[in-house]
Design an enzyme around this catalytic site. Structure first.
Site, PDB file in Angstrom:
ATOM      1  N   ARG A 206     -10.515 -10.427 -12.187  1.00  0.00           N
ATOM      2  CA  ARG A 206      -9.400  -9.802 -12.873  1.00  0.00           C
ATOM      3  C   ARG A 206      -8.444 -10.889 -13.346  1.00  0.00           C
ATOM      4  NH1 ARG A 206      -5.726  -7.435  -7.864  1.00  0.00           N
ATOM      5  NH2 ARG A 206      -4.395  -6.705  -9.541  1.00  0.00           N
ATOM      6  N   ARG A 207      -7.526 -10.529 -14.223  1.00  0.00           N
ATOM      7  CA  ARG A 207      -6.425 -11.395 -14.635  1.00  0.00           C
ATOM      8  C   ARG A 207      -6.901 -12.739 -15.181  1.00  0.00           C
ATOM      9  NH1 ARG A 207      -2.912 -10.474  -9.122  1.00  0.00           N
ATOM     10  NH2 ARG A 207      -1.583  -8.865  -9.912  1.00  0.00           N
TER      11      ARG A 207
ATOM     12  N   HIS B 224      -9.647   0.426 -11.497  1.00  0.00           N
ATOM     13  CA  HIS B 224      -9.304   1.449 -10.506  1.00  0.00           C
ATOM     14  C   HIS B 224      -7.841   1.887 -10.618  1.00  0.00           C
ATOM     15  CE1 HIS B 224      -8.483   3.405  -6.717  1.00  0.00           C
ATOM     16  NE2 HIS B 224      -7.572   2.482  -6.455  1.00  0.00           N
ATOM     17  N   PHE B 225      -6.925   0.918 -10.581  1.00  0.00           N
ATOM     18  CA  PHE B 225      -5.548   1.399 -10.443  1.00  0.00           C
ATOM     19  C   PHE B 225      -4.947   1.887 -11.762  1.00  0.00           C
ATOM     20  CE2 PHE B 225      -4.460  -3.311 -10.324  1.00  0.00           C
ATOM     21  CZ  PHE B 225      -3.749  -3.361 -11.495  1.00  0.00           C
ATOM     22  N   HIS B 226      -5.662   1.649 -12.876  1.00  0.00           N
ATOM     23  CA  HIS B 226      -5.211   2.327 -14.089  1.00  0.00           C
ATOM     24  C   HIS B 226      -5.585   3.808 -14.081  1.00  0.00           C
ATOM     25  CE1 HIS B 226      -4.138  -1.636 -15.584  1.00  0.00           C
ATOM     26  NE2 HIS B 226      -3.418  -1.014 -16.488  1.00  0.00           N
TER      27      HIS B 226
ATOM     28  N   HIS C  82       0.804  -1.219   0.000  1.00  0.00           N
ATOM     29  CA  HIS C  82       0.000   0.000   0.000  1.00  0.00           C
ATOM     30  C   HIS C  82       0.841   1.275   0.000  1.00  0.00           C
ATOM     31  CE1 HIS C  82      -3.596   2.240  -0.245  1.00  0.00           C
ATOM     32  NE2 HIS C  82      -3.009   3.085   0.559  1.00  0.00           N
TER      33      HIS C  82
ATOM     34  N   TYR D  52       1.600   5.135  -2.503  1.00  0.00           N
ATOM     35  CA  TYR D  52       1.910   6.531  -2.191  1.00  0.00           C
ATOM     36  C   TYR D  52       3.297   6.924  -2.664  1.00  0.00           C
ATOM     37  CZ  TYR D  52      -2.519   6.577  -0.034  1.00  0.00           C
ATOM     38  OH  TYR D  52      -3.871   6.503   0.129  1.00  0.00           O
TER      39      TYR D  52
HETATM   40 CU   LIG Z   1      -4.334   0.126  -1.035  1.00  0.00          CU
END
Ligand SMILES: [Cu+2]
Ligand SMILES: [Cu+2]
Lengths: 180, 541
Positions: free
Chosen positions: B428-429, B365-367, B214, B218
């Site tokens: 996913r994947r 989301h993370f794209h 995580h 950041y």
């Molecule tokens: Cu996270």
């Protein structure tokens, strides 16, 4: 530190929103015990197929009439790969893996858990009648996308009952609260 | 500065090359989603390409680009690096690591994805290579911390620049969180893959991975924030609104980024619910500095727009320099990040997570976060920094101008539909999505075509970026470039700011350690009390 008035308002608003999130999560999690699958219990993955907790798999009913499903995940099948349960009834799933990590996901429900070798997963949820796909949602090798099963949910009155006897050694209580 | 420029450019070279290979790998995944029957399309190829794409984008492109930005920032702060040779040692170690890991992946010996959860077992070169990247980055951390200290000493009671402050906070955060993945590699995965130990505990490995995983998010995002705070207002023609709050923001990230890892393990057995709940609360707190940033950046942009003659309530938005590749990339990145932020709040929600965990929602989301907020900002930053570092003018400027817009379009087509199929339960994947004709899987079909189209648009955009970079770096016209300049703060008191509580990074690091001991100390101790059964390795790829 000198902070602009509008920015102050914005920050207090943000803090208020977070307080709301805190509060609602605390009420649901602590007050109503809505929690993600967090059962704590270990098992020898090499011997899981013959372990008394997992030797007989499928749907079974406990002394109090609670409905349970015991499943083993292995590359690239769920054992059993088709189960039938009654609708609108809490069903508790017990799972483990004999090889790599898998993910047991009952599509379009909140029923899912990681299935990690060496650990016993457990979650409880209820379903509306229908046919559901059960997918593996954690990459487990070249057959990952083919690792699937089926869940049939029938109205409680039409349910034919468990297919399997209760396991010889039921899982110990405590340490977890399934999702609902 | 010439030496620092060479070091920064060397890091950017690796970043750009990794980005290019990773983007090519993504085409494999687009073909799979489009269900095109091509001769080279196989599940073995697919899962290899997912691994290569993830490792090269998320771990290599980001880390090398961030190291380059750090060197530039430190040099601008002090006029030199403290330990330039160590910087080259960092580069050598990390690059060797990338070559090792890339070899293992591209020869199908490590199709374990970038999360590399055991008991899937990769070739030892994969783990050793990634560990070398981390060790190299630790040397970079040393340079950042020493540069920050030198600047503090030189300025007495004045604070260091906000850029140096954010960069140093990020470096400290990185050094701390990588202890988790280093422990996973050195004590579990490397001995196990070499056959020195027979088994590993897969859950312990997951806990150590997410201790790192995580804050890694950041580590990617903070350099983008640094650019939005310190470069964007300047390039947009304005000033930075409320500079002191920016210092607070970076400190809050340093404190709260790490004790949150269980929100990636909500669905894991073996971790009790109450500890997951504690991590959920810390996760909510971490959204606070991001929301403060949203206000500050928007206010700074409004200042810029009005200075450029923008009039009405929203008239200033139109006046922003949308044709400046760095500004356009940053603004579009923020718009996508806005959507990604909402999605992230759902991922991290204690109960909603069970609806989206490990579905297509997640990569959707993370794209938007790492793939847009971070990657698109970095691409824009490359258009700004590469000419200034190389002394060559930016070539193919029209391509650089349209590239961010293509990325934006491609990402909308790719990421939004993935959120929908995720809500419809698509994992996913996965190589194919048909699930032997299951009705629920059939419902995803129309939407997955859109994500494939988005993937192709993204690939075109990525190719334009790589082309602009290569032409500029190799054949760019040598001509004097303007200097690198950070934004001036708005409303700075006469005589400048004084260093305050938020500038004491050493103190805040101690606070971060205490919070992590609370959030992870007991769960890990408790974990070791259980009778545990390890797993041998499996290589089903
Ligand atoms: Cu996270
Ligand atoms: Cu799987």
């Amino acid at each position: 530190m000198n902070v602009d008035l509008y920015e102050r308002i914005w920050m207090w608003g943000t803090a208020g929103m977070l307080a709301l999130f805190f509060g609602s999560t605390a009420v649901a999690a602590i007050g109503r015990q809505f929690q993600p699958p967090s059962h704590v219990e270990t098992i020898n993955p090499a011997a899981a197929l013959s372990d008394p907790r997992f030797a007989s798999r499928g749907v079974w009913v406990d002394d109090q009439g609670g409905v349970h499903v015991t499943v083993i995940g292995m590359m690239f099948v769920w054992l059993p790969d088709h189960v039938t349960v009654p609708a609108e009834t809490p069903v508790t799933f017990h799972l483990t893996s004999t090889d790599v990590t898998h993910g047991y996901q009952i599509v379009r429900t909140n029923g899912q858990t990681m299935v990690i070798p060496g650990y016993v997963s457990r979650f409880t949820t209820r379903f509306a009648p229908g046919e559901y796909l059960i997918a593996c949602n954690e990459y487990c090798g070249l057959g990952h996308h083919a690792m699937a099963g089926r869940l049939t949910v029938v109205p409680a009155a039409e349910w034919a009952g468990p297919g399997t006897a209760a396991p010889a050694a039921p899982a110990p209580e405590g340490g977890d609260h399934g999702s609902h | 500065m010439a030496r620092t420029e060479r070091l920064a450019l060397a890091n950017i070279w690796v970043a750009v090359l990794a980005f290019g290979v990773a983007a090519a790998m993504a085409v494999m995944q687009a073909i799979s989603r489009a269900n095109l029957e091509l001769p080279f399309r196989s599940s073995r190829m697919y899962y290899m390409s997912v691994t290569a794409h993830g490792v090269l984008m998320a771990l290599v492109f980001t880390t090398f680009f961030i190291m380059a930005l750090g060197y530039v920032t430190a040099d601008k702060e002090n006029g030199k690096l403290q330990l330039p040779r160590v910087g080259w040692a960092a580069f050598g170690l990390a690059t060797t690591g990338v070559v090792l890991a890339a070899w293992a992946i591209l020869t199908f010996k490590a199709s374990v994805l970038y999360t590399f959860y055991p008991p899937l077992q990769a070739h030892p070169a994969f783990y050793i290579g990634l560990t070398l990247v981390v060790v190299g980055s630790w040397l970079w951390v040393l340079e950042m911390v020493l540069s920050w200290r030198a600047a503090r000493k030189a300025r007495a009671d004045r604070p260091v620049s906000l850029a140096m402050h954010g960069t140093a906070a990020n470096a400290i955060l990185w050094a701390f969180c990588t202890l988790g993945v280093a422990a996973e590699m050195l004590f579990l995965l490397i001995p196990w893959s070499l056959g020195l130990v027979k088994t590993v505990d897969p859950l312990l490995a997951r806990m150590l991975f997410w201790f790192f995983g995580h804050p890694l998010v950041y580590f990617w995002v903070l350099p983008a924030y640094v650019l939005w705070y310190t470069l964007l207002p300047k390039e947009a023609g304005g000033r930075l609104f409320s500079e002191p709050l920016g210092r607070m923001v970076f400190v809050l990230f340093l404190i709260f980024s790490t004790p949150v890892g269980f929100h990636h393990q909500f669905q894991d057995p073996g971790i009790s619910a109450n500890w997951k709940l504690l991590h959920t609360f810390f996760t909510m707190i971490i959204s606070f500095p991001s929301l403060v940033t949203a206000f500050t950046i928007c206010a700074s942009l409004e200042v810029a727009g009005r200075l450029r003659g923008g009039q009405s309530l929203f008239g200033w938005i139109r006046r922003l320099p949308w044709g400046n590749p760095f500004v356009a990339a940053s603004l579009l990145a923020m718009l996508l990040f806005l959507v990604g932020g909402f999605g992230g709040a759902i991922n991290a929600a204690y109960m909603l997570n069970s609806v989206v965990h490990n579905t297509a929602w997640i990569h959707g989301h993370f794209h938007l976060t790492v793939g847009s907020a971070v990657a698109l900002t970095f691409m824009g930053a490359a258009y700004y920094f590469v000419p200034r570092l190389s002394g060559r003018r930016l070539e193919l400027v029209p391509l650089a101008k349209i590239q961010p817009y293509l990325w934006f379009l491609g990402m909308l087509l790719f990421a939004l539909p993935n959120h929908f199929t995720g809500l419809m339960g698509m994992p996913r994947r996965i190589f194919t999505t048909d699930y032997a004709g299951a009705a629920q899987a059939h419902a995803w079909e129309a939407i997955t075509g859109l994500t494939a189209l988005g993937g192709i648009v993204l690939f075109v955009s990525a190719a334009l970026f790589v082309q602009v970079m290569l032409v500029t770096l190799l054949m760019g016209q040598k001509e004097p470039q303007p200097p690198i300049a950070w934004a001036e703060p708005l409303g700075e008191p006469a005589g400048g700011y004084r260093a305050g509580l938020w500038d004491r990074l050493g103190l805040w690091f101690v606070v971060a350690v205490v919070l992590v001991l609370i959030a992870y100390g007991y769960p890990l101790w408790d974990h070791f009390q259980m009778e545990r059964f390890g797993s041998p390795g499996f290589k089903p790829f």
